[in-house]
Design an enzyme around this catalytic site. Structure first.
Site, PDB file in Angstrom:
ATOM      1  CG  ASN A   1      31.877  51.190  76.068  1.00  0.00           C
ATOM      2  OD1 ASN A   1      31.710  51.120  74.851  1.00  0.00           O
ATOM      3  ND2 ASN A   1      31.144  50.477  76.924  1.00  0.00           N
TER       4      ASN A   1
ATOM      5  CG  ASP B   1      27.483  44.089  73.647  1.00  0.00           C
ATOM      6  OD1 ASP B   1      28.606  44.281  74.150  1.00  0.00           O
ATOM      7  OD2 ASP B   1      26.458  43.873  74.340  1.00  0.00           O
TER       8      ASP B   1
HETATM    9  C1  IPE Z   1      27.414  48.962  73.702  1.00  0.00           C
HETATM   10  O1  IPE Z   1      27.851  47.849  74.388  1.00  0.00           O
HETATM   11  C2  IPE Z   1      28.586  49.778  73.229  1.00  0.00           C
HETATM   12  C3  IPE Z   1      29.356  49.209  72.121  1.00  0.00           C
HETATM   13  C4  IPE Z   1      29.116  48.100  71.512  1.00  0.00           C
HETATM   14  C5  IPE Z   1      30.481  49.997  71.690  1.00  0.00           C
HETATM   15  P1  IPE Z   1      28.007  47.841  75.984  1.00  0.00           P
HETATM   16  O2  IPE Z   1      28.569  46.533  76.350  1.00  0.00           O
HETATM   17  O3  IPE Z   1      28.739  49.047  76.428  1.00  0.00           O
HETATM   18  O4  IPE Z   1      26.489  47.978  76.442  1.00  0.00           O
HETATM   19  P2  IPE Z   1      25.812  47.609  77.833  1.00  0.00           P
HETATM   20  O5  IPE Z   1      26.695  48.133  78.924  1.00  0.00           O
HETATM   21  O6  IPE Z   1      25.708  46.121  77.877  1.00  0.00           O
HETATM   22  O7  IPE Z   1      24.464  48.252  77.774  1.00  0.00           O
HETATM   23  C1  IPE Z   2      31.689  45.425  72.816  1.00  0.00           C
HETATM   24  O1  IPE Z   2      32.070  44.318  73.534  1.00  0.00           O
HETATM   25  C2  IPE Z   2      32.850  46.337  72.511  1.00  0.00           C
HETATM   26  C3  IPE Z   2      32.903  47.516  73.357  1.00  0.00           C
HETATM   27  C4  IPE Z   2      31.981  47.910  74.190  1.00  0.00           C
HETATM   28  C5  IPE Z   2      34.114  48.325  73.282  1.00  0.00           C
HETATM   29  P1  IPE Z   2      32.056  44.288  75.124  1.00  0.00           P
HETATM   30  O2  IPE Z   2      33.406  44.697  75.592  1.00  0.00           O
HETATM   31  O3  IPE Z   2      30.944  45.073  75.664  1.00  0.00           O
HETATM   32  O4  IPE Z   2      31.844  42.743  75.383  1.00  0.00           O
HETATM   33  P2  IPE Z   2      30.881  42.078  76.455  1.00  0.00           P
HETATM   34  O5  IPE Z   2      29.516  42.670  76.234  1.00  0.00           O
HETATM   35  O6  IPE Z   2      31.435  42.421  77.798  1.00  0.00           O
HETATM   36  O7  IPE Z   2      30.928  40.632  76.132  1.00  0.00           O
HETATM   37 MG    MG Z   3      29.000  44.629  76.138  1.00  0.00          MG
END
Ligand code: IPE
Ligand code: IPE
Ligand code: MG
Length: 231
Positions: free
Chosen positions: A63, A15
């Site tokens: 996502n 993340d």
């Molecule tokens: C978790 O991250 C999913 C992945 C890293 C693929 P998210 O960014 O989706 O999680 P939340 O929304 O902060 O809980």
């Molecule tokens: C994790 O990074 C990757 C995926 C969920 C695909 P994020 O896209 O959630 O990045 P932040 O949490 O918004 O910084």
């Molecule tokens: Mg994230």
């Protein structure tokens, strides 16, 4: 590295790509791209150290509700990963297993995923699980429905074979980068006794050194599994 107890299976919640990019005045997509680069680096480092199973959370089921443009960018990264980067993966001599509902992915990506899984199925020493359009609740509900359709009662052993992760030992260590303290629907069943490690580093900035630090921290923990510590 000091003498450490190495986890057999490490799972990563990668993340922080978006925030990492934003801080650099770049698009979120750039963060995802650098995130994939870092994944090669960190997953490679795990296998070099002797970890046998690595799992990454690449895309959650939730996502897919992000803006269409971002979802498209992520699909394009999978396209490159399972297409152009295929050779690089074969060189790693690691068995690749993709977990999640792949039916929503564009047909060409589904095909290249199946091809990579097939081609790497000859490797048995190391396993790399990639979770795409994965959700732990969805995985559990799917397994329950499978059991119902077979008309079977299940126990813990038989139930776990119905999960996407069927037959794969549970993660010993789950590392989440990006500073959030939650699992976000990742491996809820399998994480029953996993050790959790949270890093404030955004995923593209999570280094080999950070990985070593996480493993050393894991190594010093006392895993009791509900029992009392033996003297
Ligand atoms: C978790 O991250 C999913 C992945 C890293 C693929 P998210 O960014 O989706 O999680 P939340 O929304 O902060 O809980
Ligand atoms: C994790 O990074 C990757 C995926 C969920 C695909 P994020 O896209 O959630 O990045 P932040 O949490 O918004 O910084
Ligand atoms: Mg994230």
């Amino acid at each position: 590295m000091k003498q450490v107890k190495l986890p057999n299976h490490i799972a990563f919640i990668m993340d922080g790509n978006g925030r990492w990019a934003k801080k650099r005045f770049r698009q979120r997509a750039y963060g995802h791209k650098m995130g994939v680069q870092n994944m090669f680096r960190i997953v490679g480092a795990c296998f070099e150290m002797g970890v046998r199973i690595v799992t990454v959370y690449a895309l959650s089921a939730e996502n897919l509700s992000r803006p269409k443009a971002e979802v498209e960018e992520l699909f394009n990264l999978f396209r490159t990963f399972f297409g152009k980067k295929r050779e690089q993966m074969l060189e790693m001599r690691v068995k690749i297993n993709v977990m999640g509902d792949l039916s929503v992915l564009p047909e060409d990506i589904q095909q290249s995923i199946l091809q990579v899984m097939e081609e790497t199925s000859v490797f048995h020493d190391k396993l790399f699980n990639i979770c795409i359009n994965y959700g732990a609740r969805q995985e559990i509900v799917r397994a329950v429905n499978a059991a119902v359709s077979y008309g079977r009662f299940v126990d813990e052993g038989s139930f776990s074979t119905l999960l996407y992760s069927g037959g794969i030992p549970d993660p010993d260590l789950i590392i989440r980068t990006g500073g959030e303290l939650r699992l976000s629907n990742f491996l809820l069943y399998q994480a029953a006794y996993s050790e959790l490690y949270f890093s404030g580093k955004m995923w593209p900035a999570f280094s080999r050194r950070d990985l070593k630090r996480a493993i050393e921290n894991y190594s010093a923990r006392d895993r009791r599994f509900g029992r009392v510590k033996e003297e």
